[in-house]
Every structure is written in C-alpha cells, then in structure tokens.
Design an enzyme around this catalytic site. Structure first.
Site, PDB file in Angstrom:
ATOM      1  CE1 TYR A 171      -6.671   3.775  -0.717  1.00 44.00           C
ATOM      2  CE2 TYR A 171      -4.522   3.217   0.220  1.00 44.00           C
ATOM      3  CZ  TYR A 171      -5.880   2.972   0.094  1.00 44.00           C
ATOM      4  OH  TYR A 171      -6.444   1.932   0.766  1.00 44.00           O
ATOM      5  CE  LYS A 205      -4.467  -4.164 -12.352  1.00 44.39           C
ATOM      6  NZ  LYS A 205      -4.199  -4.606 -13.715  1.00 44.39           N
ATOM      7  CB  THR A 217      -7.153   1.811  -4.310  1.00 44.63           C
ATOM      8  OG1 THR A 217      -6.387   0.647  -3.997  1.00 44.63           O
ATOM      9  CG2 THR A 217      -8.413   1.815  -3.468  1.00 44.63           C
ATOM     10  CG  HIS A 270     -10.983  -0.427   0.972  1.00 51.50           C
ATOM     11  ND1 HIS A 270     -10.321   0.204  -0.047  1.00 51.50           N
ATOM     12  CD2 HIS A 270     -10.268  -0.152   2.087  1.00 51.50           C
ATOM     13  CE1 HIS A 270      -9.270   0.835   0.422  1.00 51.50           C
ATOM     14  NE2 HIS A 270      -9.221   0.631   1.727  1.00 51.50           N
ATOM     15  CB  SER A 276      -0.897  -0.002   1.239  1.00 48.04           C
ATOM     16  OG  SER A 276      -1.523   1.255   1.402  1.00 48.04           O
ATOM     17  N   GLY A 291      -5.955  -9.905   3.657  1.00 52.14           N
ATOM     18  CA  GLY A 291      -5.615  -8.689   4.371  1.00 52.14           C
ATOM     19  C   GLY A 291      -5.589  -8.853   5.871  1.00 52.14           C
TER      20      GLY A 291
END
Length: 363
Positions: free
Chosen positions: A148, A214, A174, A238, A124, A292
């Site tokens: 991001y 994406k 994202t 998410h 990330s 995650g």
C-alpha cells in the site's frame, strides 16, 4: 472509540489438533470458536451492503462442471510450475492485513506453512512481521510482497529494493484502495481496525497512476497494464471490501484472460475457498489462485499447523475434482470442462460450507 476486544486467553490453547480437522468447514468452525466478534467480522465482512462479496461467491456458484469419462486418472497431479518452482497447488495465500490479530505469530506462521507445504505467500505491507523479519523466518519460501503506497516515489523505490534484497519473487502494488471503504460491520460497533488506524500517507495511495500498476479489475485495465510492462495481472476486488456493487472476480476473469491473450500470467482471488473453486479458476485461465479468508480461518483455528492442514485439504479436494472430471493434471483443463448453471444456494461468505451451523456470520 472502541479498540480491538481481547480474545479469550485460551484462544490458541485448543484441544483440537490440526490432524483432527477432516473438512474445511471444521477449520471455519474452529476459527469461529476461537475468535471474538470483532475479529470474526473483520474476516467475514465486506463493504456497505456486502453485495460485491456475495457476487464473488455467486460468480463461482454459477459455474458447473462438464466431466469426461473413461480417462486414465489413476494418477492425478495438482502441482504447477511457476517462478522456477514446483508448487503442490497453484495457490498463493493472499495479502491480508493484520494477520497477527488471528494468531500471535501472524504472517510468520503463514509463510512457514507455505514453505512446509509447497505453496506461495504474498505479504501485505500492513501486516506484522515486516518484510525483513518474514524473509528471515522462511528464507526458502516462495514469497511475494504487496505494497500500500504511503509515500513518494523514493519511498516506493526503497520498498522495491528491500523486497528484492530479501528474496521476494514478485512485487505487487494494490490500486483499489484510493479511498478507504465503509465497512459497516465495524462502523456500527464503533470498532476501529488496525488497518484503519494505519492511515498515514493515504493521499499517496489516492494519487497512484499507471506508472505504478499491478492489481486489475477490467479487461481495459489489463490491456493498459501490459503496455506498462506488467508480467502478472492480479484480478481482485479486495474480497468485496472496497467498492460495493462490484462484479464477482470470476465474472471478470474471462474478459481479462481474453485481453491478456497469453502475454502475461494471471492470479485471481475472490471467495475462493474450496478445491472446486481452484479448479474452476484454473480452467477459466488463471495461472495461480489467491486465498484470503480461508487463510485467516486456518490461522485462527490453529496457527501454522492448521494452515498446512488447510492446504492439505485443498489439495485433496483438487485431486478428487480433477479425477472426477477425467483429467490427470491441471494443465489439461480448459473452459470445455465448465458450463453456466444457476446456483444451488443463496450466496454469502460461508455458502460454500452448508454443513456449518454458524448462525452469527451476519452482524
């Protein structure tokens, strides 16, 4: 305004060796022991009523297996070939912000673990260390980068070029965070997460369009993505942390598989935390599976070694599941091995682990 509580000084000085963790629920229990309430809630929480989070688990729990018998399963292989690599499991440790909250080494521990085991990791852009340092920590690991957007097109291009230069195999944008969600576990405690503190440039994220796509949530969007040259579709909500009252990822996956029709490959995540979950996702049509929360639990339970142990236990569960289904490799799976069924347990973030005695997973 409440900042992150300090963890006990012994949080990572644990007497439990990763080899002593014999079940996945023991990893979760050890993480709970090590984490303060804020960090625990960051992992297990969702948005507002946490309905999407529960539907992620419900979507998995309403799939039953249809095993075949009298098949030669004396040798079972859980590996796959992707990105020119052989992976021991079809697993990507999904992009999670602020992994350094759960272990001082943060994403570095995770990428070293996937390198040692033979899986993949997606970094990330709101996680430390950054893309250059992570590449230096594990130059041979299969690494993806998730961004991001916090700047203009030149800013995005710079990140793409840096990721390519440092050996990242894929680049993911994202697109489900145009507005930051209301995560009420945090709001109720007046707790500000590291992710919410990193808000500069959020208007650029809100202004994204189909030039920069994406992450996908519907069949219609998947079809548009193919028109824009996307090679991988990432099916995700998410982790139930953005739009409340959304659909579970595994409910969405079949329509995306149908829309893509083999023209792109697919990753799916969403409450996937057992080997059986991985098998269900692959049988439904995914090529890789994102994990995650279990990554965060393992990191908190014991750093790099515990993340390796997580992957070992998942591999064992996948192999046993395949053998009992009557297949010797993941490529033999299809939807004929699945059947709709009512769930056996009420869904929540830890319902895959009924042996846990953790009563405070709620706020």
């Amino acid at each position: 305004m409440q900042e992150r509580n300090s963890r006990p000084s012994s949080v990572h000085d644990t007497a439990t060796a990763p080899s002593d963790l014999l079940n996945l629920h023991e990893i979760v229990a050890k993480a709970r022991q090590n984490l303060n309430q804020n960090d625990w809630d960051y992992i297990v929480g969702g948005v507002e009523s946490e309905t999407t989070l529960r539907r992620n688990r419900m979507a998995l729990d309403t799939i039953a297996f249809r095993p075949r018998v009298l098949r030669d399963v004396s040798k079972v292989d859980a590996s796959v070939s992707q990105f020119g690599r052989t992976l021991r499991l079809p697993v990507v440790l999904a992009p999670v912000g602020s992994l350094e909250s759960f272990h001082p080494a943060g994403a570095e521990s995770v990428v070293r673990a996937v390198d040692a085991f033979g899986a993949a990791h997606m970094l990330s852009s709101v996680c430390d260390p950054g893309l250059e340092d992570l590449a230096a920590a594990a130059p041979n690991a299969l690494r993806f980068y998730q961004l991001y957007v916090r700047g203009d097109e030149a800013w995005v291009d710079d990140h793409v070029e840096r990721a390519i230069a440092h050996g990242y195999a894929a680049f993911c944008l994202t697109v489900d965070t145009a507005h930051y969600s209301r995560r009420e576990r945090d709001i109720a405690k007046r707790f500000v997460t590291a992710g919410r503190r990193r808000v500069q440039g959020r208007a650029f994220q809100a202004a994204l369009d189909w030039r920069t796509v994406k992450r996908i949530a519907t069949a219609e969007d998947a079809a548009i993505a193919l028109d824009h040259g996307v090679e991988w579709i990432y099916v995700s909500n998410h982790g139930g942390r953005q739009l409340d009252h959304g659909r579970g990822s595994m409910d969405v996956l079949p329509e995306v598989v149908a829309a893509v029709a083999g023209r792109a490959k697919i990753i799916v995540d969403g409450s996937i935390c057992r080997g059986t979950d991985i098998v269900k996702a692959i049988a439904t049509g995914a090529d890789l599976v994102g994990i995650g929360r279990m990554q965060c639990f393992a990191l908190a339970a014991g750093g790099e070694a515990a993340v390796v142990r997580l992957l070992e236990l998942l591999e064992d569960e996948v192999q046993r599941c395949l053998g009992l289904l009557g297949v010797s490799k993941l490529a033999d799976l299809d939807r004929t091995y699945l059947h709709a069924a009512p769930p056996a347990n009420a869904p929540h973030v830890l319902s895959a682990f009924p042996l846990l005695k953790i009563e405070d997973y709620r706020y």
